[in-house]
Write a protein that holds these residues in place. Structure first.
Motif, short mmCIF file in Angstrom:
data_model
loop_
_atom_site.label_atom_id
_atom_site.label_comp_id
_atom_site.label_asym_id
_atom_site.label_seq_id
_atom_site.Cartn_x
_atom_site.Cartn_y
_atom_site.Cartn_z
N UNK A 89 0.81 -1.21 0.00
CA UNK A 89 0.00 0.00 0.00
C UNK A 89 0.85 1.26 0.00
N UNK A 90 0.45 2.22 -0.82
CA UNK A 90 1.16 3.51 -0.84
C UNK A 90 0.43 4.55 0.00
N UNK A 91 -0.41 4.08 0.89
CA UNK A 91 -1.04 4.88 1.94
C UNK A 91 -1.37 3.92 3.07
N UNK A 116 9.89 5.06 2.77
CA UNK A 116 9.23 6.28 2.32
C UNK A 116 9.36 6.41 0.81
N UNK A 117 8.42 7.13 0.26
CA UNK A 117 8.46 7.43 -1.17
C UNK A 117 8.06 8.87 -1.35
N UNK A 118 8.33 9.42 -2.49
CA UNK A 118 7.89 10.78 -2.79
C UNK A 118 6.91 10.76 -3.95
N UNK A 281 5.79 10.54 1.47
CA UNK A 281 4.76 9.69 2.08
C UNK A 281 5.35 8.34 2.47
N UNK A 282 4.76 7.69 3.48
CA UNK A 282 5.23 6.36 3.88
C UNK A 282 4.59 5.28 3.00
N UNK A 283 5.30 4.16 2.87
CA UNK A 283 4.80 2.99 2.13
C UNK A 283 4.64 1.82 3.09
N UNK A 284 3.63 1.00 2.86
CA UNK A 284 3.29 -0.05 3.80
C UNK A 284 3.15 -1.42 3.14
#
Length: 359
Positions: A89-91, A116-118, A281-284
């Motif tokens: 998930x990217x959120x 993390x990703x941007x 943003x964080x990645x999960x």
């Protein structure tokens, strides 16, 4: 001996999954299955490839790029071999998704923030170059900016300091976690500074959400599907086009693409890890605890993530930004001690308040 070991593991998986997945059709599976975010996909795939080389006794994990929303839907359908073990998930998981999982018997969920990703804005090398702001992006691609008719045809229509070139933005679809990040990190901040929108948020939250997040459908914003590589290809073929995708895709293609600044800050590894760049943003990864002992290699696959996600590690070479220390400690607990989350963790409420609200 290896063959016997693999057969034995598959047998255990069959028995365990048949038990935990009886209500969802049962079945057997001896390979890991992960679904979800196209942004997390290249990282999960790299981990899977390394895992397969290091663990020949196990089958190759199946990693599917379905988009975060689509992945969560599949993940929450229930337990058993006919459902995924993991959702990328990217959120963060939504409280409503957590509820759906619980309704379908997925009661113990492990949450792992893998890095993390941007949310990068980019164009082809030598192409259109701008210093964007959340307000500029919102006014350029919103269906009805601040509730008004969308009339901007060129970037200079949005802001006279910008190029007098047609607005053409390739971006993620509504099912993508990248689209959710675009809404939360850019569109809403660009919209909510307006006094009328602040009043609307107080009087009609649904109308505020629609006005601030619905995108134009006249061809200026093009939904390019779940494959971010297609966005890269599109902007490479048009020097006036802007693309929106995860930072990893920009880093992978720096020989062909250039990042566009946001609030004067360039989308770089350092600026994302420090959260100076607005699109960070964080990645999960989410894992069903009930599948840990049922699917051969699932625990080892999680361990493989921990060996690759550090600063300077293998995943950093393809664009993943390592977690800050506190987030890294929580991620390690999830990946090695299998700590599970509650709905209160997702909503920020105390467990007592969450239980009271549910009663």
């Amino acid at each position: 001996m290896k063959m016997i070991k693999t057969i034995a593991m598959a047998t255990v998986a069959s028995l365990t999954l048949a038990a935990c997945g009886a209500d969802s059709g049962g079945g057997t599976r001896d390979t890991i299955r992960a679904v979800g975010s196209s942004t997390v996909y290249p990282f999960a795939k790299a981990v899977a490839e390394t895992f397969t080389r290091s663990n020949p006794d196990f089958g190759s994990p199946l990693i599917e790029s379905t988009g975060t929303g689509g992945g969560m839907k599949l993940f929450c359908e229930g337990l058993g071999a006919d459902t995924p073990d993991m959702a990328n998930a990217s959120r963060r998981m939504k409280a409503s998704e957590f509820d759906t999982c619980a309704e379908n018997g997925v009661n113990e969920i492990i949450e792992i923030q893998v890095g993390l990703d941007g949310l990068a804005f980019a164009s082809t090398q030598g192409g259109i170059d701008m210093n964007l702001t959340p307000e500029i992006v919102y006014r350029a691609i919103a269906a009805n900016p601040y509730g008004q008719e969308q009339t901007a045809k060129t970037w200079s229509d949005v802001d006279p300091s910008l190029p007098d070139l047609p607005i053409l933005v390739y971006g993620p679809p509504s099912t993508s976690g990248t689209r959710d990040a675009l809404k939360e990190l850019v569109l809403i901040p660009g919209c909510e500074g307006n006094a009328d929108m602040q009043a609307l948020e107080e009087s009609d939250e649904d109308a505020f959400e629609r006005t601030c997040t619905e995108l134009r459908s006249d061809g200026a914003y093009v939904d390019q599907g779940e494959q971010d590589n297609l966005i890269v290809q599109k902007i490479q073929g048009n020097e006036n086009a802007v693309g929106i995708f995860g930072y990893s895709y920009l880093e992978e293609n720096l020989d062909a693409l250039q990042g566009l600044s946001m609030n004067g800050v360039e989308p770089t590894y350092e600026n994302i890890s420090s959260f100076d760049y607005p699109g960070a943003r964080p990645l999960y990864v989410y894992v069903k605890k009930a599948h840990l002992d049922a699917i051969p290699g699932l625990k080892a696959y999680l361990t493989q993530w921990t060996e690759m996600w550090g600063k300077g590690g293998a995943l950093s070479k393809i664009g993943l930004v390592a977690n800050p220390d506190d987030a890294m400690a929580r991620a390690m607990a999830g990946a090695t001690q299998y700590a599970t989350i509650t709905k209160a963790d997702l909503t920020g409420e105390s467990e007592e308040a969450a239980e009271e609200a549910a009663s």
